[in-house]
Design a protein around this motif. Structure first.
Motif, PDB file in Angstrom:
ATOM      1  N   GLU A  36       0.823  -1.207   0.000  1.00  0.00           N
ATOM      2  CA  GLU A  36       0.000   0.000   0.000  1.00  0.00           C
ATOM      3  C   GLU A  36       0.855   1.253   0.000  1.00  0.00           C
ATOM      4  OE1 GLU A  36      -3.276   0.185  -0.451  1.00  0.00           O
ATOM      5  OE2 GLU A  36      -3.158  -1.994  -0.730  1.00  0.00           O
ATOM      6  N   SER A  37       2.029   1.203   0.612  1.00  0.00           N
ATOM      7  CA  SER A  37       2.907   2.372   0.600  1.00  0.00           C
ATOM      8  C   SER A  37       3.417   2.654  -0.807  1.00  0.00           C
ATOM      9  CB  SER A  37       4.073   2.167   1.570  1.00  0.00           C
ATOM     10  OG  SER A  37       5.032   1.247   1.063  1.00  0.00           O
ATOM     11  N   TRP A  38       3.630   1.592  -1.607  1.00  0.00           N
ATOM     12  CA  TRP A  38       4.036   1.776  -3.003  1.00  0.00           C
ATOM     13  C   TRP A  38       2.903   2.406  -3.797  1.00  0.00           C
ATOM     14  CZ3 TRP A  38       7.919  -1.644  -5.864  1.00  0.00           C
ATOM     15  CH2 TRP A  38       8.962  -2.023  -5.018  1.00  0.00           C
ATOM     16  N   VAL A  39       1.676   1.922  -3.583  1.00  0.00           N
ATOM     17  CA  VAL A  39       0.512   2.480  -4.286  1.00  0.00           C
ATOM     18  C   VAL A  39       0.373   3.964  -3.951  1.00  0.00           C
ATOM     19  CG1 VAL A  39      -2.000   2.391  -4.536  1.00  0.00           C
ATOM     20  CG2 VAL A  39      -0.689   0.262  -4.333  1.00  0.00           C
ATOM     21  N   ALA A  40       0.504   4.310  -2.679  1.00  0.00           N
ATOM     22  CA  ALA A  40       0.381   5.708  -2.267  1.00  0.00           C
ATOM     23  C   ALA A  40       1.476   6.567  -2.893  1.00  0.00           C
ATOM     24  CB  ALA A  40       0.438   5.809  -0.741  1.00  0.00           C
ATOM     25  N   ALA A  41       2.674   6.027  -3.004  1.00  0.00           N
ATOM     26  CA  ALA A  41       3.775   6.781  -3.603  1.00  0.00           C
ATOM     27  C   ALA A  41       3.511   7.060  -5.084  1.00  0.00           C
ATOM     28  CB  ALA A  41       5.082   6.015  -3.439  1.00  0.00           C
ATOM     29  N   VAL A  42       2.948   6.078  -5.790  1.00  0.00           N
ATOM     30  CA  VAL A  42       2.590   6.279  -7.202  1.00  0.00           C
ATOM     31  C   VAL A  42       1.452   7.290  -7.305  1.00  0.00           C
ATOM     32  CG1 VAL A  42       1.634   5.189  -9.257  1.00  0.00           C
ATOM     33  CG2 VAL A  42       3.390   4.000  -7.919  1.00  0.00           C
ATOM     34  N   GLU A  43       0.475   7.187  -6.422  1.00  0.00           N
ATOM     35  CA  GLU A  43      -0.649   8.125  -6.431  1.00  0.00           C
ATOM     36  C   GLU A  43      -0.174   9.563  -6.256  1.00  0.00           C
ATOM     37  OE1 GLU A  43      -3.076   6.514  -3.323  1.00  0.00           O
ATOM     38  OE2 GLU A  43      -4.423   5.505  -4.756  1.00  0.00           O
ATOM     39  N   ARG A  44       0.826   9.767  -5.413  1.00  0.00           N
ATOM     40  CA  ARG A  44       1.343  11.125  -5.211  1.00  0.00           C
ATOM     41  C   ARG A  44       1.993  11.664  -6.479  1.00  0.00           C
ATOM     42  NH1 ARG A  44       2.391   8.978   0.036  1.00  0.00           N
ATOM     43  NH2 ARG A  44       4.500   8.307  -0.510  1.00  0.00           N
ATOM     44  N   CYS A  45       2.633  10.779  -7.236  1.00  0.00           N
ATOM     45  CA  CYS A  45       3.221  11.204  -8.511  1.00  0.00           C
ATOM     46  C   CYS A  45       2.131  11.625  -9.500  1.00  0.00           C
ATOM     47  CB  CYS A  45       4.059  10.075  -9.109  1.00  0.00           C
ATOM     48  SG  CYS A  45       5.574   9.710  -8.211  1.00  0.00           S
ATOM     49  N   VAL A  46       1.051  10.861  -9.543  1.00  0.00           N
ATOM     50  CA  VAL A  46      -0.066  11.182 -10.434  1.00  0.00           C
ATOM     51  C   VAL A  46      -0.721  12.495 -10.013  1.00  0.00           C
ATOM     52  CG1 VAL A  46      -2.329  10.431 -11.254  1.00  0.00           C
ATOM     53  CG2 VAL A  46      -0.483   8.760 -11.004  1.00  0.00           C
ATOM     54  N   ALA A  47      -0.971  12.645  -8.715  1.00  0.00           N
ATOM     55  CA  ALA A  47      -1.631  13.846  -8.213  1.00  0.00           C
ATOM     56  C   ALA A  47      -0.804  15.100  -8.482  1.00  0.00           C
ATOM     57  CB  ALA A  47      -1.896  13.712  -6.714  1.00  0.00           C
ATOM     58  N   ALA A  48       0.518  14.963  -8.501  1.00  0.00           N
ATOM     59  CA  ALA A  48       1.404  16.110  -8.751  1.00  0.00           C
ATOM     60  C   ALA A  48       1.586  16.383 -10.240  1.00  0.00           C
ATOM     61  CB  ALA A  48       2.755  15.870  -8.096  1.00  0.00           C
ATOM     62  N   GLY A  49       0.971  15.569 -11.087  1.00  0.00           N
ATOM     63  CA  GLY A  49       1.106  15.748 -12.526  1.00  0.00           C
ATOM     64  C   GLY A  49       2.435  15.265 -13.077  1.00  0.00           C
TER      65      GLY A  49
END
Length: 208
Positions: free
Chosen positions: A141-154
Motif C-alpha cells: 500500500e505504501s508503493w501504491v500511495a507513492a505512485v498516487e502522489r506522482c499522479v496527483a502532482a502531474g
C-alpha cells in the motif's frame, strides 16, 4: 552503543536478568536477524543456536517465541519496520513525489544487496508459503500511495496506481532477486535499471 541499542549477538546487558524482559526479546531478535542474514534460509535457523549465540538457555528463547516461525516472523517484522522508517525519511528529504518514489525503490535495492540473506528469507523462504505476513500488505500500500502522489502532482500519467505499483514491484523485486540468485551475470547498475522502470512503467520523465 547507547542505552536504547540492543546488545549485539554474544553479549547481554548486566542489567538484563537472564530470560527476562523486553531487552532480552530485542536481543533474541537482533541475534536471529544477524544469523538469518548469513544463513539465507529460515529452515536453517535453530532456536538452540540463537540461544547459544547469546549465551542463554534455549528455554529462555521459548519464553518469548513459541517456535521458530514466530521468531523468524518477528525478525522480518523488525526488518520491515526499519525499511519503512528509512523510506519515510527518504520521502521527507525528496524534492518532489517522483524523486521520493525513486528514493524508495533505490533504498530497497541497496538494502537487498547489502542484506541478501534477509531478503531471501523475506521474499523467497518457505515461511511465505505457510504464514501470512500482514505487514507486506502495508508495504504494498505504501508503493501504491507513492505512485498516487506522482499522479496527483502531474508527474505521471493518470493510470490505475494499483496496477502501476504492482508492475513496478514485479520489476524491482525481479531485478533484485536475479542479481542475488544469478550474481555471475554482468548486470547494469541498479540505479540505471530502476530509472528505466520508472520511465517505462510509471511514466515518469527520464532523469537528466
Amino acid at each position: 552503543m547507547d542505552a536504547t541499542t540492543p546488545p549485539r549477538s554474544g553479549t547481554r546487558s548486566r542489567n538484563n536478568p537472564r530470560g527476562q524482559g523486553e531487552r532480552l526479546r530485542a536481543d533474541i531478535i537482533a541475534t536471529a536477524t544477524e544469523m538469518l542474514d548469513v544463513l539465507a534460509d529460515d529452515q536453517a535457523l535453530s532456536m538452540r543456536a540463537v540461544a547459544r549465540e547469546i549465551g542463554i538457555a534455549a528455554t529462555s528463547v521459548y519464553l518469548h517465541f513459541a517456535d521458530r516461525d514466530a521468531l523468524v516472523l518477528a525478525t522480518l517484522e523488525r526488518c520491515h519496520s526499519d525499511i519503512m522508517r528509512a523510506m519515510e525519511a527518504a520521502d521527507a528529504s525528496a524534492a518532489d513525489p517522483a524523486e521520493a518514489l525513486r528514493a524508495r525503490m533505490l533504498l530497497l535495492g541497496t538494502w537487498a544487496q547489502e542484506h541478501t540473506g534477509l531478503y531471501k528469507v523475506l521474499h523467497e523462504s518457505t515461511l511465505n508459503q505457510r504464514v501470512e505476513m500482514r505487514f507486506r500488505r502495508d508495504f504494498k500500500e505504501s508503493w501504491v500511495a507513492a505512485v498516487e502522489r506522482c499522479v496527483a502532482a502531474g508527474l505521471a500519467p493518470r493510470r490505475d496506481p494499483r496496477e502501476t505499483a504492482q508492475d513496478l514491484m514485479a520489476a524491482v523485486h525481479g531485478s533484485v532477486s536475479m542479481r542475488i540468485n544469478r550474481c555471475a551475470t554482468p548486470w547494469p547498475p541498479f540505479a540505471e535499471q530502476l530509472d528505466r522502470f520508472l520511465t517505462g512503467l510509471v511514466g515518469l520523465r527520464p532523469r537528466g
